[in-house]
Design a protein around this motif. Structure first.
Motif, PDB file in Angstrom:
ATOM      1  N   LEU A   1     -27.080 -18.392 -10.604  1.00  0.00           N
ATOM      2  CA  LEU A   1     -26.088 -17.950 -11.292  1.00  0.00           C
ATOM      3  C   LEU A   1     -25.894 -18.764 -12.858  1.00  0.00           C
ATOM      4  O   LEU A   1     -25.970 -17.986 -13.681  1.00  0.00           O
ATOM      5  CB  LEU A   1     -24.635 -18.253 -10.524  1.00  0.00           C
ATOM      6  CG  LEU A   1     -24.403 -17.342  -9.225  1.00  0.00           C
ATOM      7  CD1 LEU A   1     -23.104 -17.751  -8.583  1.00  0.00           C
ATOM      8  CD2 LEU A   1     -24.420 -15.912  -9.679  1.00  0.00           C
ATOM      9  N   GLU A   2     -26.289 -19.776 -12.729  1.00  0.00           N
ATOM     10  CA  GLU A   2     -26.459 -20.506 -14.167  1.00  0.00           C
ATOM     11  C   GLU A   2     -27.437 -19.955 -14.854  1.00  0.00           C
ATOM     12  O   GLU A   2     -27.226 -19.749 -16.012  1.00  0.00           O
ATOM     13  CB  GLU A   2     -26.512 -22.094 -13.803  1.00  0.00           C
ATOM     14  CG  GLU A   2     -25.392 -22.965 -13.148  1.00  0.00           C
ATOM     15  CD  GLU A   2     -24.402 -23.324 -14.243  1.00  0.00           C
ATOM     16  OE1 GLU A   2     -24.468 -22.779 -15.377  1.00  0.00           O
ATOM     17  OE2 GLU A   2     -23.586 -24.048 -13.783  1.00  0.00           O
ATOM     18  N   THR A   3     -28.646 -19.774 -14.296  1.00  0.00           N
ATOM     19  CA  THR A   3     -29.713 -19.016 -15.078  1.00  0.00           C
ATOM     20  C   THR A   3     -29.536 -17.725 -15.468  1.00  0.00           C
ATOM     21  O   THR A   3     -29.831 -17.419 -16.688  1.00  0.00           O
ATOM     22  CB  THR A   3     -30.920 -19.008 -13.965  1.00  0.00           C
ATOM     23  OG1 THR A   3     -31.339 -20.384 -13.595  1.00  0.00           O
ATOM     24  CG2 THR A   3     -32.064 -18.363 -14.701  1.00  0.00           C
ATOM     25  N   LEU A   4     -28.936 -17.044 -14.486  1.00  0.00           N
ATOM     26  CA  LEU A   4     -28.544 -15.663 -15.031  1.00  0.00           C
ATOM     27  C   LEU A   4     -27.471 -15.438 -16.231  1.00  0.00           C
ATOM     28  O   LEU A   4     -27.790 -14.891 -17.272  1.00  0.00           O
ATOM     29  CB  LEU A   4     -27.942 -14.782 -14.061  1.00  0.00           C
ATOM     30  CG  LEU A   4     -28.716 -14.683 -12.783  1.00  0.00           C
ATOM     31  CD1 LEU A   4     -27.958 -13.889 -11.647  1.00  0.00           C
ATOM     32  CD2 LEU A   4     -29.825 -13.607 -13.295  1.00  0.00           C
ATOM     33  N   ARG A   5     -26.484 -16.509 -16.198  1.00  0.00           N
ATOM     34  CA  ARG A   5     -25.422 -16.504 -17.324  1.00  0.00           C
ATOM     35  C   ARG A   5     -26.246 -16.987 -18.350  1.00  0.00           C
ATOM     36  O   ARG A   5     -25.799 -16.711 -19.535  1.00  0.00           O
ATOM     37  CB  ARG A   5     -24.320 -17.513 -16.853  1.00  0.00           C
ATOM     38  CG  ARG A   5     -23.200 -17.609 -17.918  1.00  0.00           C
ATOM     39  CD  ARG A   5     -21.931 -18.134 -17.374  1.00  0.00           C
ATOM     40  NE  ARG A   5     -22.349 -19.471 -17.072  1.00  0.00           N
ATOM     41  CZ  ARG A   5     -21.240 -20.416 -16.732  1.00  0.00           C
ATOM     42  NH1 ARG A   5     -20.012 -20.144 -16.782  1.00  0.00           N
ATOM     43  NH2 ARG A   5     -21.469 -21.642 -16.406  1.00  0.00           N
ATOM     44  N   ALA A   6     -27.066 -18.276 -18.395  1.00  0.00           N
ATOM     45  CA  ALA A   6     -27.633 -18.580 -19.602  1.00  0.00           C
ATOM     46  C   ALA A   6     -28.509 -17.514 -20.329  1.00  0.00           C
ATOM     47  O   ALA A   6     -28.682 -17.714 -21.550  1.00  0.00           O
ATOM     48  CB  ALA A   6     -28.303 -19.861 -19.285  1.00  0.00           C
ATOM     49  N   ALA A   7     -29.214 -16.552 -19.472  1.00  0.00           N
ATOM     50  CA  ALA A   7     -30.107 -15.540 -19.926  1.00  0.00           C
ATOM     51  C   ALA A   7     -29.170 -14.500 -20.602  1.00  0.00           C
ATOM     52  O   ALA A   7     -29.765 -13.624 -21.274  1.00  0.00           O
ATOM     53  CB  ALA A   7     -30.703 -15.112 -19.008  1.00  0.00           C
ATOM     54  N   GLY A   8     -27.780 -14.400 -20.542  1.00  0.00           N
ATOM     55  CA  GLY A   8     -26.982 -13.655 -21.147  1.00  0.00           C
ATOM     56  C   GLY A   8     -26.492 -12.572 -20.341  1.00  0.00           C
ATOM     57  O   GLY A   8     -26.023 -11.569 -20.750  1.00  0.00           O
ATOM     58  N   HIS A   9     -26.878 -12.432 -18.961  1.00  0.00           N
ATOM     59  CA  HIS A   9     -26.372 -11.423 -18.118  1.00  0.00           C
ATOM     60  C   HIS A   9     -24.735 -11.301 -17.758  1.00  0.00           C
ATOM     61  O   HIS A   9     -24.240 -12.502 -17.833  1.00  0.00           O
ATOM     62  CB  HIS A   9     -27.205 -11.346 -16.673  1.00  0.00           C
ATOM     63  CG  HIS A   9     -28.836 -11.208 -16.972  1.00  0.00           C
ATOM     64  ND1 HIS A   9     -29.237  -9.950 -17.467  1.00  0.00           N
ATOM     65  CD2 HIS A   9     -29.537 -12.043 -16.756  1.00  0.00           C
ATOM     66  CE1 HIS A   9     -30.393  -9.998 -17.475  1.00  0.00           C
ATOM     67  NE2 HIS A   9     -30.747 -11.243 -17.063  1.00  0.00           N
ATOM     68  N   ALA A  10     -24.139 -10.382 -17.669  1.00  0.00           N
ATOM     69  CA  ALA A  10     -22.602 -10.059 -17.458  1.00  0.00           C
ATOM     70  C   ALA A  10     -22.817  -9.863 -16.015  1.00  0.00           C
ATOM     71  O   ALA A  10     -23.431  -9.109 -15.367  1.00  0.00           O
ATOM     72  CB  ALA A  10     -22.085  -8.968 -18.183  1.00  0.00           C
ATOM     73  N   LEU A  11     -21.602 -10.716 -15.245  1.00  0.00           N
ATOM     74  CA  LEU A  11     -21.738 -10.734 -13.796  1.00  0.00           C
ATOM     75  C   LEU A  11     -20.358 -10.602 -13.286  1.00  0.00           C
ATOM     76  O   LEU A  11     -19.359 -10.863 -13.944  1.00  0.00           O
ATOM     77  CB  LEU A  11     -22.109 -12.380 -13.389  1.00  0.00           C
ATOM     78  CG  LEU A  11     -23.410 -12.895 -13.828  1.00  0.00           C
ATOM     79  CD1 LEU A  11     -23.640 -14.556 -13.154  1.00  0.00           C
ATOM     80  CD2 LEU A  11     -24.721 -12.176 -13.549  1.00  0.00           C
ATOM     81  N   GLY A  12     -20.407  -9.666 -12.177  1.00  0.00           N
ATOM     82  CA  GLY A  12     -19.072  -9.286 -11.487  1.00  0.00           C
ATOM     83  C   GLY A  12     -19.185  -9.401 -10.121  1.00  0.00           C
ATOM     84  O   GLY A  12     -20.181  -9.371  -9.479  1.00  0.00           O
ATOM     85  N   ILE A  13     -18.137  -9.126  -9.539  1.00  0.00           N
ATOM     86  CA  ILE A  13     -17.916  -9.243  -8.015  1.00  0.00           C
ATOM     87  C   ILE A  13     -17.234  -7.659  -7.664  1.00  0.00           C
ATOM     88  O   ILE A  13     -16.265  -7.201  -8.135  1.00  0.00           O
ATOM     89  CB  ILE A  13     -17.301 -10.143  -7.438  1.00  0.00           C
ATOM     90  CG1 ILE A  13     -17.608 -11.679  -7.589  1.00  0.00           C
ATOM     91  CG2 ILE A  13     -16.958  -9.865  -5.842  1.00  0.00           C
ATOM     92  CD1 ILE A  13     -18.811 -11.934  -6.831  1.00  0.00           C
ATOM     93  N   CYS A  14     -17.834  -7.083  -6.718  1.00  0.00           N
ATOM     94  CA  CYS A  14     -17.284  -5.908  -6.039  1.00  0.00           C
ATOM     95  C   CYS A  14     -17.517  -6.085  -4.603  1.00  0.00           C
ATOM     96  O   CYS A  14     -18.483  -6.099  -3.799  1.00  0.00           O
ATOM     97  CB  CYS A  14     -17.834  -4.445  -6.391  1.00  0.00           C
ATOM     98  SG  CYS A  14     -17.147  -3.139  -5.841  1.00  0.00           S
ATOM     99  N   THR A  15     -16.121  -6.293  -3.881  1.00  0.00           N
ATOM    100  CA  THR A  15     -16.086  -6.466  -2.522  1.00  0.00           C
ATOM    101  C   THR A  15     -15.144  -5.895  -1.755  1.00  0.00           C
ATOM    102  O   THR A  15     -14.203  -5.513  -2.602  1.00  0.00           O
ATOM    103  CB  THR A  15     -15.910  -8.108  -2.331  1.00  0.00           C
ATOM    104  OG1 THR A  15     -15.966  -8.346  -0.884  1.00  0.00           O
ATOM    105  CG2 THR A  15     -14.693  -8.530  -2.972  1.00  0.00           C
ATOM    106  N   ASN A  16     -15.310  -5.665  -0.366  1.00  0.00           N
ATOM    107  CA  ASN A  16     -14.419  -5.059   0.412  1.00  0.00           C
ATOM    108  C   ASN A  16     -13.326  -6.038   0.901  1.00  0.00           C
ATOM    109  O   ASN A  16     -12.114  -5.747   1.421  1.00  0.00           O
ATOM    110  CB  ASN A  16     -14.588  -4.189   1.316  1.00  0.00           C
ATOM    111  CG  ASN A  16     -15.145  -2.837   1.113  1.00  0.00           C
ATOM    112  OD1 ASN A  16     -14.698  -2.342  -0.032  1.00  0.00           O
ATOM    113  ND2 ASN A  16     -16.022  -2.038   1.928  1.00  0.00           N
ATOM    114  N   LYS A  17     -13.634  -7.382   0.721  1.00  0.00           N
ATOM    115  CA  LYS A  17     -12.570  -8.399   1.073  1.00  0.00           C
ATOM    116  C   LYS A  17     -11.499  -8.279   0.102  1.00  0.00           C
ATOM    117  O   LYS A  17     -11.381  -8.095  -1.252  1.00  0.00           O
ATOM    118  CB  LYS A  17     -13.424  -9.787   0.720  1.00  0.00           C
ATOM    119  CG  LYS A  17     -12.367 -10.782   1.290  1.00  0.00           C
ATOM    120  CD  LYS A  17     -12.973 -12.223   0.923  1.00  0.00           C
ATOM    121  CE  LYS A  17     -14.209 -12.606   1.645  1.00  0.00           C
ATOM    122  NZ  LYS A  17     -13.942 -12.671   3.148  1.00  0.00           N
TER     123      LYS A  17
END
Length: 215
Positions: free
Chosen positions: A95-111
Motif C-alpha cells: 500500500l505504501e508503494t502504491l500510494r507513493a506511485a500516485g495511485h488512488a486507493l479505496g475500499i468497497c466491502t459488504n462489511k
C-alpha cells in the motif's frame, strides 16, 4: 495513475477467525450449535445478514430469528472485530508503494461501514483509503455495481481496477465493467478458473508489478 478499489475480508485481511468466534457466540447464545471455521468461511461473502441467514439455514432454524440474531452478530463482532484478524503478508508495504506511485486507493466491502473502519483503524490502514464504501453505506450491496461505482466516483479519475477474492467480487467487477484482479488466498468457493479475472496473485509483494500489466 490508477483508481484501485479493494475488497476487505479475504482480500486485505484474514478476518474469518473473528467472524467465526462471533457467529459461534451468537448461535450458542440462541441455543444453536457452533460451526467449524471452514463452514463459517463458506458463509462469508454477502455481508452479515446473509452470513446469519446461511447459519440459520445450516442448522434448520426458523428465519423468524434472523433480525434478532443479525443485530446480535453486529454487536458481538463489532466489539471484537480485530482480535484474531490478521493482515495478509506484505500488505502495508504494498500500500505504501502504491500510494507513493500516485495511485488512488479505496475500499468497497459488504462489511458494514463502521466495523470496516474500526478494523482499518486498528491496523493503521485508514490513512491509505480516503474512500470507504461499506455494505450499509448505500441501500444495495455487492454484487450490485452501485457501491463500487460510488467508490470510483469519489476517487480521482484514472484507469479503474477492482481487487477482490470472491465470486461476489468478480461479479461486481463484471457488472461495473472494470478489470478484476483476483487474490487467490481469500474466501472464494469456486476454482480460480471459474471466476472471470484480468490477472491473479497470491502474494502482495508481487502486486505492483502485476498491476503494471493489468491496468
Amino acid at each position: 495513475m490508477a483508481a484501485i478499489v479493494f475488497d476487505l475480508d479475504g482480500t486485505l485481511i484474514d478476518s474469518a477467525p473473528d467472524i467465526h468466534a462471533a457467529l459461534n457466540q451468537v448461535m450458542t447464545e440462541a441455543g444453536g450449535s457452533p460451526f467449524d471455521l471452514a463452514t463459517v468461511i463458506s458463509f462469508i461473502g454477502g455481508g452479515v445478514p446473509l452470513l446469519v441467514e446461511r447459519a440459520l439455514q445450516a442448522q434448520g432454524r426458523p428465519m423468524a430469528e434472523h433480525a434478532t440474531l443479525t443485530a446480535r452478530m453486529l454487536q458481538v463482532y463489532g466489539a471484537a472485530s480485530a482480535v484474531r484478524t490478521r493482515l495478509y503478508p506484505g500488505l502495508p508495504e504494498t500500500l505504501e508503494t502504491l500510494r507513493a506511485a500516485g495511485h488512488a486507493l479505496g475500499i468497497c466491502t459488504n462489511k458494514p461501514e463502521a466495523p470496516a473502519r474500526d478494523i482499518l483503524d486498528a491496523f493503521d490502514l485508514t490513512r491509505f483509503f480516503p474512500v470507504i464504501i461499506g455494505g450499509d453505506t448505500l441501500a444495495v450491496k455487492k454484487p450490485d455495481p452501485a457501491p463500487l461505482e460510488a467508490a470510483y466516483a469519489a476517487l480521482p479519475a484514472g484507469p479503474r481496477i477492482y481487487v477482490g477474492d470472491s465470486e461476489t467480487d468478480a461479479e461486481t467487477a463484471r457488472r461495473a465493467g472494470v478489470p478484476f484482479l483476483l487474490f487467490t488466498e481469500g474466501y472464494r468457493k469456486s476454482p480460480v478458473e471459474a471466476l472471470p479475472h484480468r490477472a491473479r496473485f497470491d502474494d502482495y509483494a508481487g502486486f505492483p508489478a502485476l498491476l503494471a500489466g493489468a491496468a
